[in-house]
Design a protein around this motif. Structure first.
Motif, PDB file in Angstrom:
ATOM      1  N   MET A 258       0.994  -0.961  -0.191  1.00 19.20           N
ATOM      2  CA  MET A 258       0.406  -0.276   0.015  1.00 19.20           C
ATOM      3  C   MET A 258       1.084   0.930  -0.151  1.00 19.20           C
ATOM      4  O   MET A 258       0.597   1.907  -0.579  1.00 19.20           O
ATOM      5  CB  MET A 258      -1.112  -0.520   0.796  1.00 19.20           C
ATOM      6  N   ARG A 259       2.093   1.601   0.725  1.00 22.30           N
ATOM      7  CA  ARG A 259       2.786   2.698   0.400  1.00 22.30           C
ATOM      8  C   ARG A 259       3.875   2.302  -0.586  1.00 22.30           C
ATOM      9  O   ARG A 259       3.491   3.910  -0.862  1.00 22.30           O
ATOM     10  CB  ARG A 259       4.303   1.677   1.401  1.00 22.30           C
ATOM     11  N   ALA A 260       3.250   1.567  -1.839  1.00 25.83           N
ATOM     12  CA  ALA A 260       3.997   2.057  -3.167  1.00 25.83           C
ATOM     13  C   ALA A 260       2.882   2.266  -4.127  1.00 25.83           C
ATOM     14  O   ALA A 260       2.980   3.273  -4.399  1.00 25.83           O
ATOM     15  CB  ALA A 260       4.678   0.749  -3.702  1.00 25.83           C
ATOM     16  N   GLU A 261       1.128   1.873  -3.383  1.00 26.84           N
ATOM     17  CA  GLU A 261       0.536   2.544  -4.355  1.00 26.84           C
ATOM     18  C   GLU A 261       0.572   4.045  -3.246  1.00 26.84           C
ATOM     19  O   GLU A 261      -0.373   4.681  -4.390  1.00 26.84           O
ATOM     20  CB  GLU A 261      -0.507   1.907  -3.962  1.00 26.84           C
ATOM     21  N   LEU A 262       0.461   4.054  -2.050  1.00 25.58           N
ATOM     22  CA  LEU A 262       0.134   6.037  -1.988  1.00 25.58           C
ATOM     23  C   LEU A 262       0.878   6.497  -2.800  1.00 25.58           C
ATOM     24  O   LEU A 262       0.678   7.646  -3.775  1.00 25.58           O
ATOM     25  CB  LEU A 262      -0.073   5.679  -0.776  1.00 25.58           C
ATOM     26  N   LYS A 263       2.189   6.230  -2.865  1.00 26.50           N
ATOM     27  CA  LYS A 263       3.191   7.286  -3.593  1.00 26.50           C
ATOM     28  C   LYS A 263       2.651   7.114  -5.469  1.00 26.50           C
ATOM     29  O   LYS A 263       2.648   7.947  -5.317  1.00 26.50           O
ATOM     30  CB  LYS A 263       4.834   6.141  -2.989  1.00 26.50           C
ATOM     31  N   LYS A 264       2.467   6.441  -5.741  1.00 25.82           N
ATOM     32  CA  LYS A 264       2.390   5.822  -7.127  1.00 25.82           C
ATOM     33  C   LYS A 264       1.266   6.909  -7.275  1.00 25.82           C
ATOM     34  O   LYS A 264       0.317   8.025  -7.988  1.00 25.82           O
ATOM     35  CB  LYS A 264       1.886   4.905  -7.431  1.00 25.82           C
ATOM     36  N   LEU A 265       0.279   6.809  -6.426  1.00 27.18           N
ATOM     37  CA  LEU A 265      -0.948   8.020  -6.239  1.00 27.18           C
ATOM     38  C   LEU A 265      -1.138   9.315  -6.508  1.00 27.18           C
ATOM     39  O   LEU A 265      -2.104   9.842  -7.074  1.00 27.18           O
ATOM     40  CB  LEU A 265      -2.499   7.034  -5.516  1.00 27.18           C
ATOM     41  N   HIS A 266       0.139   9.514  -5.342  1.00 26.79           N
ATOM     42  CA  HIS A 266      -0.051  10.724  -5.077  1.00 26.79           C
ATOM     43  C   HIS A 266       1.074  11.347  -6.371  1.00 26.79           C
ATOM     44  O   HIS A 266       1.051  12.650  -6.975  1.00 26.79           O
ATOM     45  CB  HIS A 266       1.232  10.850  -4.059  1.00 26.79           C
ATOM     46  N   ARG A 267       1.696  10.979  -7.022  1.00 31.43           N
ATOM     47  CA  ARG A 267       2.771  11.093  -8.477  1.00 31.43           C
ATOM     48  C   ARG A 267       1.326  11.563  -9.307  1.00 31.43           C
ATOM     49  O   ARG A 267       1.611  12.193 -10.018  1.00 31.43           O
ATOM     50  CB  ARG A 267       3.278  10.433  -8.844  1.00 31.43           C
ATOM     51  N   ASP A 268       0.207  10.774  -9.101  1.00 35.54           N
ATOM     52  CA  ASP A 268      -0.199  10.975 -10.312  1.00 35.54           C
ATOM     53  C   ASP A 268      -1.801  11.932  -9.893  1.00 35.54           C
ATOM     54  O   ASP A 268      -2.016  12.423 -11.038  1.00 35.54           O
ATOM     55  CB  ASP A 268      -1.502   9.551 -10.914  1.00 35.54           C
ATOM     56  N   LEU A 269      -2.098  11.971  -9.368  1.00 36.66           N
ATOM     57  CA  LEU A 269      -2.891  12.688  -8.549  1.00 36.66           C
ATOM     58  C   LEU A 269      -2.358  14.719  -9.034  1.00 36.66           C
ATOM     59  O   LEU A 269      -3.048  15.514  -8.673  1.00 36.66           O
ATOM     60  CB  LEU A 269      -3.837  13.283  -7.298  1.00 36.66           C
ATOM     61  N   GLN A 270      -1.165  14.455  -8.282  1.00 34.91           N
ATOM     62  CA  GLN A 270      -0.665  15.540  -8.141  1.00 34.91           C
ATOM     63  C   GLN A 270      -1.175  16.844  -7.219  1.00 34.91           C
ATOM     64  O   GLN A 270      -1.389  18.216  -7.213  1.00 34.91           O
ATOM     65  CB  GLN A 270      -0.365  16.358  -9.436  1.00 34.91           C
ATOM     66  N   THR A 271      -1.709  16.498  -6.016  1.00 33.23           N
ATOM     67  CA  THR A 271      -2.089  17.045  -5.020  1.00 33.23           C
ATOM     68  C   THR A 271      -1.729  16.934  -3.559  1.00 33.23           C
ATOM     69  O   THR A 271      -0.804  15.908  -3.398  1.00 33.23           O
ATOM     70  CB  THR A 271      -3.529  16.117  -4.573  1.00 33.23           C
ATOM     71  N   THR A 272      -1.660  18.149  -3.335  1.00 36.91           N
ATOM     72  CA  THR A 272      -0.548  17.936  -1.903  1.00 36.91           C
ATOM     73  C   THR A 272      -1.788  16.762  -0.697  1.00 36.91           C
ATOM     74  O   THR A 272      -2.447  16.803  -0.433  1.00 36.91           O
ATOM     75  CB  THR A 272      -1.222  19.575  -1.128  1.00 36.91           C
ATOM     76  N   ALA A 273      -0.385  16.357   0.247  1.00 42.35           N
ATOM     77  CA  ALA A 273      -1.001  15.407   0.700  1.00 42.35           C
ATOM     78  C   ALA A 273      -0.273  15.769   2.238  1.00 42.35           C
ATOM     79  O   ALA A 273       0.785  15.697   2.722  1.00 42.35           O
ATOM     80  CB  ALA A 273      -0.318  13.915   0.603  1.00 42.35           C
ATOM     81  N   ILE A 274      -1.085  15.554   3.260  1.00 42.20           N
ATOM     82  CA  ILE A 274       0.168  15.273   4.583  1.00 42.20           C
ATOM     83  C   ILE A 274      -0.082  14.624   5.580  1.00 42.20           C
ATOM     84  O   ILE A 274      -2.139  13.809   5.669  1.00 42.20           O
ATOM     85  CB  ILE A 274      -0.669  16.801   5.610  1.00 42.20           C
ATOM     86  N   TYR A 275       0.230  13.726   5.940  1.00 42.59           N
ATOM     87  CA  TYR A 275       0.313  12.050   5.953  1.00 42.59           C
ATOM     88  C   TYR A 275       0.734  12.047   7.842  1.00 42.59           C
ATOM     89  O   TYR A 275       2.020  12.829   7.435  1.00 42.59           O
ATOM     90  CB  TYR A 275       1.620  10.835   5.168  1.00 42.59           C
TER      91      TYR A 275
END
Length: 389
Positions: A175-192
């Motif tokens: 899931m870490r890898a999927e979240l990293k890819k998702l952030h790259r695709d969405l290009q949205t600010t994220a706070i985790y």
């Protein structure tokens, strides 16, 4: 998309006594940046996230999302989406309806809702699950649904509150890898938010290390690992954690050295010059396990580059050897009773109970002020290493 700015944020809980949960935190989170708040339980990371979301009131300070101050703005009007640790799915609704619910409440047209849900489901690989209910899903599938519900909102910022902590180790890595890819695709600010420093290191563009409501360091994962601001950061980030040895600074042949009692570590010329005025003072030496090497009758290893000088070795006794596949962690005891660990290749033979020489590379040691939060004096004012390299 938007920036998120915290200006001297403080949170005090007032019950029968005042509890300071977050103290004077200031952060500038850039548009499309992935920032991770990390620290031990009770450090204030989740409270900080909840203040950004509007789920906790700010006692002092200002929060901005974009150009708008949101201190008094209700959560539903902040244009953020939050993913919780416990998924927070409606058990009686299908996956499709769970993902669409927030949009329906905002009276978004049905055709647009359908398009957004299908697009998010396709991104997350859960199109085949849209007709199921949460009880029919695995933990990883439920987490994907929770993330999908946030994606369809197209918010200015995503907030994640320990979203992977309920998953098993293998699924967390996936899931870490999927979240990293998702952030790259969405290009949205994220706070985790997470307590897992490995999770923070792999996900964040920057990581914010917190303790007792205070930010101790905010920088890229590599900088935090290589140049920890203080002893707490050095001990928290890294597995196994950094080794710490108590001692004093001495001057030998014109060079400042760290004297542990059973041996000395000569400092680099640059650091020696900086610390010349502190000779005689107590100090704590820190070294990452992978920067050390073994030599002596109890091992088949040899000292690493920069550690050949006899002065840069300390005698220790091997207590336990843990094999990790390609590597092994060797746990040792110094003559003063302090514990240390060295990570070496698995093909180096180490005998438990044997006496060995632990070799230090002067270019890769850190010196800290005494105390749990002692400042790293190996760094100059800009956070750079003072080294001959």
């Amino acid at each position: 998309m938007a920036t998120v700015t915290l200006e001297q944020i403080t949170k005090v809980y007032r019950t029968d006594r005042e509890v300071l949960a977050v103290s004077n935190v200031s952060l500038d989170i850039a548009d499309r940046e992935f920032v991770v708040l990390v620290g031990p339980s009770g450090c204030g990371k989740s409270t900080t996230l909840r203040m950004i979301a509007g789920l906790e009131e700010v006692s002092q300070g200002t929060i901005r999302i974009g150009d708008r101050v949101v201190n008094d703005v209700p959560p539903k009007d902040r244009d953020i989406a939050m993913v919780f640790q416990n998924y927070a799915l409606y058990p009686h609704m299908t996956v499709r309806n769970n993902m669409a619910f927030g949009l329906k409440m905002r009276k978004v047209p049905k055709a647009e809702i359908k398009e957004k849900v299908q697009k998010a489901a396709r991104m997350l690989g859960i199109e085949h699950l849209l007709s199921r209910k949460p009880k029919q899903l695995s933990g990883g599938e439920r987490q994907r649904v929770a993330v999908g519900r946030a994606i369809v909102r197209s918010p200015k910022a995503f907030l994640f509150d320990e979203p992977l902590s309920n998953l098993d180790a293998r699924l967390r890595v996936q899931m870490r890898a999927e979240l990293k890819k998702l952030h790259r695709d969405l290009q949205t600010t994220a706070i985790y938010v997470t307590h897992d420093q490995e999770e923070a290191m792999t996900l964040g563009d920057r990581i914010v290390v917190m303790k007792a409501g205070v930010v101790h360091q905010c920088d890229t994962p590599l900088e935090v690992y290589a140049r920890p601001a203080d002893r707490f950061v050095a001990s928290f980030v890294g597995t196994p954690p950094m080794n710490f040895l108590d001692g004093r600074l001495r001057q030998i042949d014109g060079r400042v050295c760290f004297d542990e009692g059973s041996g000395v570590i000569c400092l680099t010329e640059a650091l020696s010059k900086r610390l010349a005025g502190r000779v005689g003072q107590p100090m704590v030496l820190g070294a990452r396990p992978e920067t050390l090497s073994l030599d002596g009758p109890g091992s088949s290893g040899s000292p690493g580059t920069g550690a050949q000088a006899p002065a840069n070795r300390l005698p220790m006794r091997v207590m336990v050897v843990e094999t990790l596949g390609r590597e092994q962690d060797v746990y040792l005891l110094t003559h003063s009773g302090a514990q240390a660990v060295v990570r070496v290749p698995a093909d180096i033979q180490v005998t438990e109970g044997a006496n060995v020489q632990v070799c230090f590379d002067p270019d890769r040691v850190h010196l800290f002020e005494p105390g749990e939060n002692g400042v790293n004096v190996s760094l100059d004012g800009q956070g750079a290493r003072t080294s001959a390299a």
